[in-house]
Write an enzyme that holds these catalytic residues in place. Structure first.
Site, mmCIF file in Angstrom:
data_model
loop_
_atom_site.group_PDB
_atom_site.id
_atom_site.type_symbol
_atom_site.label_atom_id
_atom_site.label_comp_id
_atom_site.label_asym_id
_atom_site.label_seq_id
_atom_site.Cartn_x
_atom_site.Cartn_y
_atom_site.Cartn_z
ATOM 1 N N THR A 124 25.952 12.427 -1.840
ATOM 2 C CA THR A 124 26.705 12.437 -3.087
ATOM 3 C C THR A 124 27.581 11.190 -3.083
ATOM 4 O O THR A 124 27.516 10.382 -2.147
ATOM 5 C CB THR A 124 27.536 13.729 -3.235
ATOM 6 O OG1 THR A 124 28.070 13.780 -4.566
ATOM 7 C CG2 THR A 124 28.679 13.790 -2.231
ATOM 8 N N VAL B 259 22.087 13.798 -9.124
ATOM 9 C CA VAL B 259 22.684 12.468 -9.186
ATOM 10 C C VAL B 259 24.177 12.622 -8.969
ATOM 11 O O VAL B 259 24.827 13.457 -9.612
ATOM 12 C CB VAL B 259 22.415 11.793 -10.538
ATOM 13 C CG1 VAL B 259 23.096 10.429 -10.602
ATOM 14 C CG2 VAL B 259 20.918 11.650 -10.779
ATOM 15 N N CYS B 260 24.727 11.855 -8.051
ATOM 16 C CA CYS B 260 26.160 11.815 -7.820
ATOM 17 C C CYS B 260 26.690 13.219 -7.490
ATOM 18 O O CYS B 260 26.155 13.909 -6.629
ATOM 19 C CB CYS B 260 26.839 11.205 -9.035
ATOM 20 S SG CYS B 260 28.549 10.679 -8.764
ATOM 21 N N THR B 261 27.720 13.674 -8.206
ATOM 22 C CA THR B 261 28.319 14.977 -7.907
ATOM 23 C C THR B 261 27.482 16.146 -8.426
ATOM 24 O O THR B 261 27.878 17.298 -8.277
ATOM 25 C CB THR B 261 29.735 15.068 -8.492
ATOM 26 O OG1 THR B 261 29.694 14.752 -9.891
ATOM 27 C CG2 THR B 261 30.674 14.108 -7.773
#
Length: 346
Positions: free
Chosen positions: A157, A137-139
């Protein structure tokens, strides 16, 4: 508040390129681990967790056993402070060979320190080999990248970190637009709330589209977004408070008209050459690309919200023909208008 859940909560899937991973889901609860660390983003943990908890609640209401058994894990275990200041109770890292279905890696400000921890990276590499499905998730993509799990794959990302992810891991094909990407059994999502979309897609794969849509409704989500949808509204991204804001409002109101460079530059009161240069500096897009994105965004909404024929939508949005619209959809969303409507329409 404890999130080291022994209660069922998450889905079951595969890690692309991991030959030891089983290719079919076992019956019963699907074990899911959410890997966190100090200064992780709170919503990266709680958003996916709630999606899976809601799927479990639905199963229980229907007299069935919960589908997912989720727990939050961290290198040290115990209380782990998130970047929001709220502490989460996490279990210590399990043995890499303990059965697990889905491994979800969170992101947040602390991800770079986590990615520099050789013990954690080594655990992640070993854990991924026995997981059916691995996701970030995300970074959190930086942790997957440090473990080599994204090499040769497409990945997403948060849009602010796409350039750095691509520079740090040149073997990864970073895609800046999608809210989530699936490459085989490796999944990755854009920033924060996109983790909810990613896990909804996992629920859909595991339990069917009707269940995923009902979970989305229970979470009062405006729309269950497809992975190919842009990370943020094109209209919103073009609202930069600069000299072109009035032009953008005019473009939105005239998508079905001629929006060539000559017309746009005239509307902006500039020469074509000067307009092209200043527009690209202000928006990061050429005028033609901005027009295309606005048209695709509007067409996507019409495909979902109306029953208009695709030919009429293409005309209304200024594509000129269905084939031109199809090419734009495939370039920006990696799908066709017909597939988009069939999958996400009412």
């Amino acid at each position: 508040m404890s999130f080291s859940l022994d209660d069922p909560t998450l889905p079951r899937q595969h890690l692309a390129g991991m030959p030891n991973a089983p290719r079919s889901s076992p019956t019963g609860c699907r074990a899911v681990e959410i890997l966190t660390f100090p200064a992780a983003q709170l919503l990266d943990v709680c958003g996916p967790l709630q999606v899976l908890a809601s799927a479990n609640q639905m199963a229980t209401e229907q007299g069935n056993e919960p589908t997912y058994s989720a727990r939050v894990v961290a290198p040290s275990g115990g209380v782990v402070a998130t970047s929001a200041g709220l502490g989460l109770v996490a279990a210590p890292l399990p043995s890499p060979h303990h059965p697990v279905d889905t491994l979800l890696v969170t992101g947040g400000p602390g991800v770079h320190a986590a990615a520099a921890d050789p013990d954690l990276v080594g655990w992640l590499q070993a854990r991924a080999r026995d997981a059916r499905r691995v996701a970030s998730v995300c970074t959190g993509a930086f942790l997957l990248g440090a473990a080599g799990l994204l090499d040769g794959r497409r990945a997403a990302t948060h849009w602010r970190w796409c350039t750095e992810l691509a520079q740090r891991f040149p073997a990864v094909r970073v895609e800046a637009d999608p809210i989530f990407v699936r490459d085989g059994s490796v999944w990755s999502s854009a920033g924060v709330t996109a983790g909810i979309d990613l896990v909804l897609a996992m629920v859909e794969e595991d339990l069917g589209r009707a269940t995923a849509l009902e979970v989305a409704r229970r979470l009062v989500m405006f729309l269950k977004r497809p992975g190919g949808q842009a990370q943020f509204s094109v209209t919103l991204s073009l609202q930069s408070g600069d000299r072109f804001d009035a032009l953008h409002r005019w473009m939105e109101q005239n998508l079905g008209s001629d929006l060539s460079l000559a017309i746009l530059s005239r509307e902006a009161g500039m020469s074509q050459r000067s307009f092209s240069r200043h527009y690209a500096e202000a928006t990061g897009l050429t005028p033609a690309r901005a027009v295309e994105r606005l048209r695709v965004e509007t067409a996507s909404r019409l495909l979902i919200e109306t029953g208009l024929p695709t030919k009429r939508i293409a005309q209304r949005c200024g594509f000129g023909s269905e084939e031109t619209m199809r090419r734009s959809f495939f370039r920006l969303l990696t799908t066709t208008p017909q597939e988009y409507r069939a999958r996400f329409g009412a």
